[in-house]
Design an enzyme around this catalytic site. Structure first.
Site, mmCIF file in Angstrom:
data_model
loop_
_atom_site.group_PDB
_atom_site.id
_atom_site.type_symbol
_atom_site.label_atom_id
_atom_site.label_comp_id
_atom_site.label_asym_id
_atom_site.label_seq_id
_atom_site.Cartn_x
_atom_site.Cartn_y
_atom_site.Cartn_z
ATOM 1 N N GLY A 206 0.626 -1.163 -0.011
ATOM 2 C CA GLY A 206 -0.010 -0.146 0.016
ATOM 3 C C GLY A 206 0.819 1.370 0.006
ATOM 4 O O GLY A 206 2.028 1.076 -0.336
ATOM 5 N N ASN A 207 0.347 2.400 0.314
ATOM 6 C CA ASN A 207 1.060 3.518 0.583
ATOM 7 C C ASN A 207 0.418 4.447 1.697
ATOM 8 O O ASN A 207 -0.635 4.120 2.087
ATOM 9 C CB ASN A 207 1.271 4.201 -0.945
ATOM 10 C CG ASN A 207 -0.124 4.650 -1.651
ATOM 11 O OD1 ASN A 207 -0.849 5.571 -0.898
ATOM 12 N ND2 ASN A 207 -0.543 4.034 -2.587
ATOM 13 N N HIS A 208 1.139 5.846 1.852
ATOM 14 C CA HIS A 208 0.820 6.544 2.779
ATOM 15 C C HIS A 208 -0.375 7.603 2.421
ATOM 16 O O HIS A 208 -0.720 8.286 3.218
ATOM 17 C CB HIS A 208 1.779 7.290 3.522
ATOM 18 C CG HIS A 208 2.869 6.300 4.230
ATOM 19 N ND1 HIS A 208 2.483 5.813 5.366
ATOM 20 C CD2 HIS A 208 4.492 6.208 3.807
ATOM 21 C CE1 HIS A 208 3.633 4.922 5.578
ATOM 22 N NE2 HIS A 208 4.757 5.195 4.769
ATOM 23 N N SER A 209 -1.018 7.507 1.284
ATOM 24 C CA SER A 209 -2.154 8.409 1.103
ATOM 25 C C SER A 209 -3.132 8.474 2.157
ATOM 26 O O SER A 209 -3.647 7.329 2.505
ATOM 27 C CB SER A 209 -2.782 8.223 -0.327
ATOM 28 O OG SER A 209 -3.932 8.788 -0.583
ATOM 29 N N ALA B 1 -4.002 7.747 -4.804
ATOM 30 C CA ALA B 1 -2.643 7.123 -5.066
ATOM 31 C C ALA B 1 -2.687 5.846 -5.423
ATOM 32 O O ALA B 1 -2.601 4.870 -4.634
ATOM 33 C CB ALA B 1 -1.977 7.405 -3.839
#
Ligand code: C5P
Length: 402
Positions: free
Chosen positions: A212-215, A280
């Site tokens: 995943g990512n930090h969005s 994102a």
């Protein structure tokens, strides 16, 4: 559905006999779906009780800065209340309150809220006829209108003094009708449909792990709210996030992976006027998702990745009348890369974030963006809150349809 539905209204009541009518006014606003925070001036308590108004508005009524009668000393933050409001309605607005609004006097909570407000302010004058036609009052009314406050004109009729003439506060039904008409006129995205993606996507490795990512999703949620407040019908397709939105014009669809986001966007794209890709989206996903939790064994572990579909580019390839807005987060050659993206994804507008700008990007409440349109006009903006950037983006859509 009423345009007042979901609207946060501060109702400021000042001390005139017409204050007794505010019980019906609160009732009508609540019935129209608005949330109402009543603020009373000290003098208005002589004409209507705060108990009636708090029962009808289902909220405590505030008069003072400090709640000194409570064991835990709390205060009513005028700035917070003012920024919470979508609109302020001062009804009745007495000659005294009107004159204080003109001079900026700040001797009660209502005046402090008025001075802190960034939203539209409506006021419904109410006073006896000679007070109303006095040049001081007439001049004050003109000054308030020159400050962009919106006057709900007083009506003619029998007055509490027994005299007959102009000065009666507009009837509650007429106040609600005035607000409805004024808000409908302002909503330049009425009837438009907007599809927005927000948040990160989670790409499953096995049943318990993902890439995943930090969005945070905040930018997309702020745009959804700003667009709905302009009357647009919004479908918000969001990856996992802590953000919440509660607006009758926003339908939220939660997804996990880029592929799910892609599928939902393609289902809705045909009927929309605008698409905004604020998510994102993970560029890659594990090629194979393990059906059972992967056990640790070897020292090295390799996950083979494959490319996710590019949602924005795929919609750019099939777009007809739709206005397409994408985001670009760049660390170098920002403008050039953003321009390439406009061409490659067939966009009408790109919102460029540069990680070289302080206060821009992931996990911060602010953003500094540059708009670039498909004719490559470059429009750098100031560092602002994400809410204010959302309004700028919605203004770009409004300009497109103007
Ligand atoms: O190419 P890049 O990922 O930098 O483009 C960013 C823009 O494209 C964003 O608007 C993002 O929401 C969108 N995007 C997408 N699907 C992807 C990757 C990016 O819609 N798979």
């Amino acid at each position: 559905m009423s345009v007042l539905s979901g609207k946060k209204i501060v109702l400021g009541i000042s001390g005139g006999i017409a204050a007794y009518k505010t019980a019906s006014l609160v009732r009508l606003l609540i019935k129209a779906g608005a949330e109402v925070q009543v603020i009373m001036t000290p003098a208005s308590h002589q004409f209507v009780t705060s108990f009636t108004l708090s029962t009808l508005s289902k909220k405590p009524v505030y008069t003072d800065f400090f709640n000194s009668n409570q064991a835990t000393s709390t205060w009513n933050n005028h700035v917070e209340i003012a920024l919470w409001a979508d609109l302020i309605l001062i009804a009745p607005a007495t000659a005294n309150t009107i004159s204080k609004m003109v001079t900026g006097a700040c001797d009660n909570l209502l005046q402090a809220i008025y001075l802190s407000a960034k939203c539209p302010v409506y006021f419904a004058p109410a006073m006896d006829l000679d007070m109303y036609i006095h040049p001081s009052t007439q001049n004050n009314l003109k000054v308030l209108e020159s400050y962009k406050n919106l006057m709900i004109p007083a009506e003619k009729g029998e007055l509490a003094s027994g005299l007959f003439g102009e000065g009666r506060m507009a009837e509650p039904e007429n106040i609600v009708a005035f607000l409805t008409k004024s808000l409908s006129k302002d909503k330049s995205l009425n009837g438009k449909k907007i599809l927005i993606t927000a948040g990160p996507t989670y790409e499953a490795i096995d049943p318990v792990r993902f890439i995943g990512n930090h969005s945070s999703g905040k930018m997309g949620f702020d745009i959804a709210l700003a667009a709905a407040q302009e009357g647009a019908k919004v479908v918000l397709v969001t990856g996992p996030t802590q953000q919440h939105i509660n607006h009758p014009l926003v339908e939220t669809i939660s997804v996990l992976s880029a592929q799910e986001m892609y599928d939902v966007c393609h289902q809705h794209f045909d009927g929309v006027d605008v698409f905004i890709g604020a998510a994102a989206v993970a560029d890659y996903r594990p090629k194979n998702k393990a059906t059972q939790k992967i056990k640790k064994s070897a020292d090295d572990f390799v996950i083979e990745l494959e490319k996710n579909p590019d949602i924005l580019a795929s919609l750019g390839a099939i777009k007809k009348q739709q206005f397409l807005i994408g985001f670009a987060l760049e660390t170098e050659n920002e403008i050039e890369h953003a321009q390439q993206k406009i061409r490659k994804k067939n966009l009408d507008l790109i919102v460029l974030n540069s990680l070289n700008d302080q206060g821009a990007g992931f996990g911060v409440p602010t953003n500094k963006v540059t708009f670039i349109d498909k004719a490559f006009h470059i429009m750098p903006m100031e560092l602002k809150s994400k809410e204010a950037v959302a309004v700028d983006i919605v203004n770009k859509i409004k300009e497109h349809y103007a």
